[in-house]
Each structure stands twice: as C-alpha cells, then as structure tokens.
Design a protein around this motif. Structure first.
Motif, mmCIF file in Angstrom:
data_model
loop_
_atom_site.group_PDB
_atom_site.id
_atom_site.type_symbol
_atom_site.label_atom_id
_atom_site.label_comp_id
_atom_site.label_asym_id
_atom_site.label_seq_id
_atom_site.Cartn_x
_atom_site.Cartn_y
_atom_site.Cartn_z
ATOM 1 N N VAL A 141 -13.891 -12.976 -32.774
ATOM 2 C CA VAL A 141 -15.294 -12.947 -33.188
ATOM 3 C C VAL A 141 -16.125 -12.267 -32.105
ATOM 4 C CG1 VAL A 141 -17.314 -14.379 -33.706
ATOM 5 C CG2 VAL A 141 -15.064 -15.019 -34.598
ATOM 6 N N THR A 142 -17.090 -11.450 -32.529
ATOM 7 C CA THR A 142 -18.018 -10.816 -31.598
ATOM 8 C C THR A 142 -19.368 -11.508 -31.692
ATOM 9 O OG1 THR A 142 -16.931 -8.659 -31.726
ATOM 10 C CG2 THR A 142 -19.228 -8.682 -31.027
ATOM 11 N N PRO A 143 -19.760 -12.280 -30.661
ATOM 12 C CA PRO A 143 -21.079 -12.926 -30.689
ATOM 13 C C PRO A 143 -22.207 -11.906 -30.610
ATOM 14 C CG PRO A 143 -19.617 -14.003 -29.100
ATOM 15 C CD PRO A 143 -18.971 -12.709 -29.493
ATOM 16 N N VAL A 144 -23.229 -12.122 -31.437
ATOM 17 C CA VAL A 144 -24.454 -11.320 -31.397
ATOM 18 C C VAL A 144 -25.585 -12.308 -31.099
ATOM 19 C CG1 VAL A 144 -26.033 -9.842 -32.694
ATOM 20 C CG2 VAL A 144 -23.561 -9.621 -33.029
ATOM 21 N N MET A 145 -26.127 -12.208 -29.898
ATOM 22 C CA MET A 145 -26.987 -13.265 -29.390
ATOM 23 C C MET A 145 -28.453 -12.858 -29.407
ATOM 24 S SD MET A 145 -24.469 -14.620 -26.379
ATOM 25 C CE MET A 145 -25.314 -16.189 -26.285
ATOM 26 N N ALA A 146 -29.272 -13.720 -30.030
ATOM 27 C CA ALA A 146 -30.720 -13.533 -30.068
ATOM 28 C C ALA A 146 -31.341 -14.154 -28.815
ATOM 29 C CB ALA A 146 -31.293 -14.199 -31.322
ATOM 30 N N PRO A 147 -32.506 -13.663 -28.399
ATOM 31 C CA PRO A 147 -33.142 -14.182 -27.178
ATOM 32 C C PRO A 147 -33.918 -15.468 -27.401
ATOM 33 C CG PRO A 147 -34.435 -12.376 -28.048
ATOM 34 C CD PRO A 147 -33.234 -12.487 -28.941
ATOM 35 N N LEU A 148 -33.214 -16.464 -27.897
ATOM 36 C CA LEU A 148 -33.774 -17.796 -28.135
ATOM 37 C C LEU A 148 -32.812 -18.836 -27.577
ATOM 38 C CD1 LEU A 148 -34.753 -17.264 -31.865
ATOM 39 C CD2 LEU A 148 -36.407 -17.600 -30.011
ATOM 40 N N THR A 149 -33.348 -19.837 -26.902
ATOM 41 C CA THR A 149 -32.532 -20.930 -26.382
ATOM 42 C C THR A 149 -33.136 -22.247 -26.864
ATOM 43 O OG1 THR A 149 -33.808 -20.953 -24.313
ATOM 44 C CG2 THR A 149 -31.824 -19.572 -24.367
ATOM 45 N N HIS A 150 -32.631 -23.354 -26.331
ATOM 46 C CA HIS A 150 -33.220 -24.651 -26.698
ATOM 47 C C HIS A 150 -33.125 -25.597 -25.511
ATOM 48 C CE1 HIS A 150 -29.560 -27.326 -27.671
ATOM 49 N NE2 HIS A 150 -29.118 -26.272 -27.021
#
Length: 257
Positions: A141-150
């Motif tokens: 799987v290739t992660p595609v990461m948005a600039p949001l955290t928690h």
C-alpha cells in the motif's frame, strides 16, 4: 541492508494545477520501490474559505487556524484534495490509501502553545507511528497523507505539510533508507524568486542561516528548509527540493548538513 523508500511532498500550487499534478503523479507512479506521498492544498483551502466568507491569515508561512478555518481545511485537505489524488493514483496503477494523522492514529500532535502568535488549532507533531505505516507499505500500500493530525482527545489539528513529510520520513528512517523530496512549482530554492535560472544547487545549514538572515529565503521556504535539516539530523539519508516534473533526485536543490 535497509530497503530504499521515497517520501515525496507535493505543494498546494502543484495540487491545484491539473497539468502539473498529472506530471507529478505520473512521476510518482514511476518511482520504483516503496514510497509515500504527502500533499498540501493551502491555496485550495484559501479559495474555499473565501467563497464561504472566511478570512485566511498567514504568519511566517504558516496558516492561522480558528474553528471555522479548521472545518475548511479538514474538508479540503482530508476530503477534496486527498481523495482526488488517491483516485488518480489508482488510475495509474498505484494502490494508494488516503490518510490523515487521525486514521490508525498514525500522527499524534498537540495544539501549538500561544507565544508571540496564537495559531489556533494548529498541531505540533509529537510522534509518527512508523511501525503502522511500515506495515501498510510492506503490504504493498502507498500511503497518501493529508496535512491533518489529531490530539488523541477528539480534536483534529491543521499541521504544516512540510512538517508531516519530514516527521514521516524521520519515523521511517529507522527501518528504511529514506529519501525525502519536497516538490513544488519552482525548480528548487532560488536566489531570486522571480528568476527560475537562479537555482541554488546545494544549501548547507550555514548557508541557510545566511540566506534567512538576508531575506533570500522567506515565507513558506523557511519551514520547508527547517524541516529538511531536522530530517537529515534525524537520520534521513537525502533531502531534495525540486519541481514537480523532476522528482528523480538529479535536479533542484540538495540540502546537506
């Protein structure tokens, strides 16, 4: 021997231009081996916010995020931009999975303390769960990461995409030989931002201090280079700042200690 892994961060101006995004995604699909894509989307967020009557405010290249703006960036980054990128990568044969930091608890942050500026709901990264990301990567799987955290207590936080890329690269450096590539609409770091031929081919930490002091490096390039040097110090093997059409590591600006 560690497997090579490439973390590529693509800026908002590229994401929002269909031609440059297509070029970037085709180049990304052609990158061999394990890889992660981190995207921005700030210009799209600014446009959507304006259409809703919400004012955008930037300080030092970073977005001030009140409650209304947090709703906007969550929708734009985690939804509109992220899923468009994932769908286009699937069409190119890349088995991509869109993630925010809240998904699988992969990136935990805390709300930035108020000092000279109150950035609102902006997150400073505490940790990236490299082991969970590695399990996805090893499953193909290739992660595609948005600039949001928690924050772990139910609150989403807006987090600079350059920081997400650097922290992700750092977390994966324990298990992989990591190359971090920052790509945007320019050919690299420029001595004159209006002259694309003024590329600075190599920047050391000493160079950065001088360029920041004299104003050559300013705005969003400041956090980009700060994150680049932090990544190198933490074991990331290579950092390259380049344009969307040249993510092969042979172009742009190389960042070195």
């Amino acid at each position: 021997m560690k497997h090579p892994l490439t973390v590529i961060k693509v800026g908002g101006a590229v994401v929002e231009n269909d031609g440059s995004l297509d070029s970037l995604l085709r180049g990304f699909a052609a990158v061999e081996g394990r890889k992660v894509l981190v995207h921005g989307g700030g210009r799209r967020a600014t446009a959507v916010a304006a259409s809703l009557g919400i004012e955008s405010r930037m300080v030092g290249g970073r977005r001030v995020t009140d409650g209304d703006m947090l709703d906007v960036v969550t929708m734009v980054y985690g939804g509109l931009v992220n899923k468009n990128v994932v769908a286009r990568l699937q069409a190119l044969g890349v088995d991509a999975l869109g993630l925010t930091g809240a998904d699988m608890d992969v990136i935990r942050s805390h709300k930035r303390p108020v000092k000279d500026v109150d950035y609102g709901f902006v997150g400073d990264v505490e940790r990236v769960d490299g082991a969970k990301l590695a399990r996805l990567i090893e499953a193909g799987v290739t992660p595609v990461m948005a600039p949001l955290t928690h924050d772990g207590r139910g609150r989403m936080l807006n987090t600079n995409a350059d920081t997400i890329a650097a922290e992700t690269a750092k977390a994966l450096a324990a298990d992989y030989d990591v190359t971090l590539v920052y790509c945007f609409e320019k050919p690299g770091v420029l001595a004159d931002p209006d002259d694309d031929s003024s590329l600075i081919p190599v920047i050391t930490r000493q160079d950065f201090a001088r360029l920041a002091a004299d104003g050559t490096v300013a705005g969003g390039m400041l956090p980009k280079l700060e994150n680049a040097f932090a990544a190198i110090s933490a074991g990331v093997a290579r950092v390259n700042i380049t344009c969307a059409a040249a993510i092969d590591g042979r172009h742009g600006t190389i960042v070195k200690e």
